[in-house]
Enzyme design. Structure first.
Site, short mmCIF file in Angstrom:
data_model
loop_
_atom_site.label_atom_id
_atom_site.label_comp_id
_atom_site.label_asym_id
_atom_site.label_seq_id
_atom_site.Cartn_x
_atom_site.Cartn_y
_atom_site.Cartn_z
N ASP A 64 0.81 -1.22 0.00
CA ASP A 64 0.00 0.00 0.00
C ASP A 64 0.84 1.27 0.00
OD1 ASP A 64 1.07 -0.36 2.51
OD2 ASP A 64 -0.78 -0.06 3.63
N HIS A 65 2.10 1.19 0.35
CA HIS A 65 2.90 2.41 0.48
C HIS A 65 3.48 2.84 -0.87
CE1 HIS A 65 2.38 2.13 4.75
NE2 HIS A 65 3.20 3.13 4.98
N ASP A 119 4.17 -0.99 11.28
CA ASP A 119 3.78 0.35 10.88
C ASP A 119 3.27 1.05 12.13
OD1 ASP A 119 3.05 1.99 8.17
OD2 ASP A 119 1.76 2.51 9.86
N ARG A 379 0.35 13.27 9.79
CA ARG A 379 1.67 13.85 10.05
C ARG A 379 1.92 15.02 9.11
NH1 ARG A 379 4.41 7.96 10.91
NH2 ARG A 379 3.91 7.90 13.13
N SER A 533 7.61 7.24 12.53
CA SER A 533 7.45 5.95 11.88
C SER A 533 8.17 4.80 12.58
CB SER A 533 7.96 6.10 10.45
OG SER A 533 8.71 5.01 10.05
N ARG A 535 9.92 2.67 10.82
CA ARG A 535 10.93 2.18 9.86
C ARG A 535 12.26 1.86 10.56
NH1 ARG A 535 10.61 8.08 7.07
NH2 ARG A 535 8.47 7.41 7.23
#
Ligand code: MIC
Ligand code: SF4
Length: 650
Positions: A64-65, A119, A379, A533, A535
């Site tokens: 989806d990203h 996520d 954000r 995030s 990540r």
């Protein structure tokens, strides 16, 4: 004393530790989710563990990203993820099926379950009475291997909702009000547990919006009760059998209570460049707007887009505004199409984009130079939109539409008659873009494109660390600052050597060269270092460039865990005033031989000693000393528990 809702779900999943604030606890994880831009690493890590099949009740992999395919790289990532899913028994959600959190809420979330997702907005599912937590990919991979997820038992803050929202005020305004009260670090190591009579006035998508953006307070997660509203939503999704009632006991005592009267909230807006920079819309009304983006995992549900359609019906957007709409899922789009409401968006002039994260993470739709962009997202960190000079404001779908119509920031209450939106009793459901794994495994070889590189291996932490302060930063540094998003950089998510070249790109473009030239060193930060995030790349890239330790006033939870997982020592100043005694370029020295004892950093340049603390559990210390989590887990899974790790797994 009665139990909170959070404690009830945690107690059911507790495999280690005591449910006392600050204690290290281990939780059994029922479901996991990953998305493509954190997923490739998570699955490389999972593969390295050598487990033949996921051991959770359900694991999901969403694309989806980065769905933009400028070259082979993203397409290769998607193919890799699909192969992994088929081989290891993971549900695969194909590109454009929708945003992971929206899809999960619609089709998989169930009260009283636990979810771990790579996520940071995984807590969206807290809207359905779940303990849903965001984490780095490696923690999610470990959970897929059947191991517990370890975290610090948060304190439980009650958020008491009373009253009913006024017309044109919606869930986004509620969470902006919470952010105004708590700030971007007020939720750290807390669970926000919603209760009170106001809860039953909110639909599941609205609860999802609030739980989603609880992440911006730094909270570990947010949770709502499971009630008749939950049941009706599940029934509409053909999943009523998964409903159970869930609420806090009477007489529960929360560590703190935040009171929010829904009736008193008015349309709110977060000003550039932080989600807690909240004002009323009326305070900034009249500011000309260049772009309005509706979508993201915060505000792209059917409820939201029905509202948007109703407000745009028979109107035309302002000539100076570009309005984009990214539906949260194929289900949302299909329902809008079936009901005929989609036409209102198209006729009014909206640019309907793919069902994906899209502009939220800088995949297209960068605003013009110095542009003002109003977004229903969560954000608005500087530069996240792709335009460094842009000013991004966060608003509700109602405020977004009003502003797109008038061409300036507009209080939606100006729009006149408030449309009543009701969610269908039964949603149009179509699961054909999910690929469900079969018992039989046909995949023999997983195809890896040339951009998918093996994980780098790192040496255990040396006994003595010496190096320069490569960068000194202020408060609230986000993971977008550390390793930015955007299509160019996101396409390198499975290639650590390449993506590392972008570390701190927009904060200090000379950082990478300096780090390489100096053979690594230290970073100094202020409060809430690493907010945002999940990540892992924001830890892996500095690690790859030789960063040995980060000394900050405080850290955001997920990033703190990621630093430990990849062997960067996260130190806090024992006395925050010492932050001023270090200047970028100073040479520091740390004796890291025994991470259990009180630690002191020597500022060699200024000849001063600075007391620092390593506030971590024994479990995490063992991970750090053992050279990071992957090797720790591998030892565990292969039965090779070393002495450094014996505490950890005894
Ligand atoms: C985000 O909103 O910042 C992201 C992109 O969804 C990240 C995950 C990532 O960096 O891939 C998050 O929130 O964890
Ligand atoms: Fe995607 Fe944005 Fe949600 Fe992150 S915050 S998951 S980029 S929609």
């Amino acid at each position: 004393m009665g139990k909170s809702l959070s404690e009830k779900v945690i107690a059911e999943h507790l495999v280690e530790g005591r449910m006392e604030h600050g204690e290290q606890i281990g939780l059994r994880i029922d479901h996991t989710l990953t998305q493509d831009s954190t997923g490739t690493l998570a699955y490389l890590e999972f593969e390295a563990m050598g487990v033949p099949r996921v051991k959770t009740k359900l694991s999901l992999s969403f694309v989806d990203h980065n769905t933009l395919q400028n070259d082979f790289r993203n397409a290769d990532d998607h193919r890799y993820l699909q192969g992994v899913a088929a081989k290891y028994g993971i549900v695969f959600s194909r590109p454009s099926n929708g945003i992971c959190h929206q899809l999960y809420l619609e089709r998989f979330a169930r009260p009283a379950y636990t979810l771990l997702g790579s996520d940071s907005h995984t807590p969206t599912a807290g809207g359905m009475g779940m303990i849903a937590v965001g984490a780095g990919g490696l923690d999610v991979a470990v959970a897929m291997a059947g191991e517990p997820f370890y975290l610090e038992m948060p304190s439980i803050m009650g958020v008491k909702l009373t009253g009913t929202l006024s017309p044109f005020v919606s869930a986004k305004d509620v969470i902006l009000e919470v952010l105004r009260k708590l700030s971007v670090r007020g939720g750290v190591n807390r669970i926000l547990e919603y209760f009170g009579t106001g809860v039953r006035t909110l639909s599941i998508p609205e609860r999802g919006t609030i739980a989603n953006m609880g992440t911006e307070t730094g909270a570990t997660t947010s949770i709502f009760p499971s009630d008749e509203v939950t049941r009706a939503f599940l029934k509409g999704q053909g999943r009523e059998d998964q409903w159970i009632e869930l609420r806090a006991d009477d007489g529960v005592r929360y560590s703190e209570v935040l009171e929010v009267n829904l009736k008193e909230i008015e349309p709110l807006i977060a000003l550039p460049h932080s989600p807690d920079n909240v004002k009323t819309v009326s305070e900034v009304e009249g500011t000309p707007v260049d772009q309005v983006c509706i979508g993201s995992c915060t505000n792209s549900s059917l409820r939201d887009l029905k509202m948007v359609a109703a407000l745009l019906k028979d109107k035309k957007i302002n000539n100076n505004v570009s309005l984009t709409i990214s539906p949260g899922s194929r289900q949302v789009l299909e329902n809008l199409t079936a009901s005929g409401e989609l036409v209102h968006l198209i006729r009014a002039g909206a640019r309907v984009l793919e069902n994906a994260c899209g502009p939220c993470i800088g995949i297209g739709q960068a605003p013009p130079t110095n542009g003002v962009s109003l977004r229903t997202f969560n954000r608005n960190f500087l530069g996240r939109s792709g335009t460094q000079s842009a000013k991004v404001y966060l608003v509700s779908p109602e405020t977004a539409v009003a502003s797109a119509l008038y061409g300036e920031i507009t209080d939606p209450r100006k729009l006149g008659k408030y449309p009543e939106i009701s969610l269908s009793e039964k949603f149009v459901i179509n699961d054909n873009m999910f690929i469900f794994p079969t018992e039989e495994v046909h995949v023999t070889e997983i195809v890896r494109g040339p951009n998918i590189k093996p994980l780098p291996s790192f040496q255990p932490i040396a006994d003595r660390l010496r190096g320069e302060v490569l960068l000194k930063l202020s408060d609230n540094v986000s993971t977008d600052d550390i390793l930015p998003g955007g299509s160019e950089i996101l396409s390198l998510r499975s290639n650590i050597p390449e993506i590392s070249k972008y570390a701190f790109r927009y904060v200090d473009s000379s950082f990478v060269d300096r780090a390489l030239k100096k053979g690594g060193g230290f970073i100094v930060g202020g409060e809430n270092y690493g907010q945002g995030s999940s990540r892992e790349h924001a830890a892996l890239a500095p690690k790859y460039l030789g960063v040995k330790a980060i000394i900050a006033k405080s850290f955001a939870r997920i990033h703190f865990a990621n630093l430990i997982n990849f062997g960067i020592i996260p130190l806090t100043f024992a006395d925050k005033k010492d932050y001023t005694s270090i200047v970028q370029g100073d040479v520091l020295e740390l004796d890291a031989k025994d991470l259990k004892k009180a630690l002191c950093i020597k500022n060699v340049t200024r000849n001063v000693e600075i007391r620092v603390a390593l506030v971590i559990s024994d479990h995490d210390r063992a991970v750090l000393e053992g050279g990071g989590k992957l090797s720790a887990v591998n030892c565990r899974l292969k039965g090779q528990v070393t002495s450094a790790l014996s505490d950890l797994f005894s």
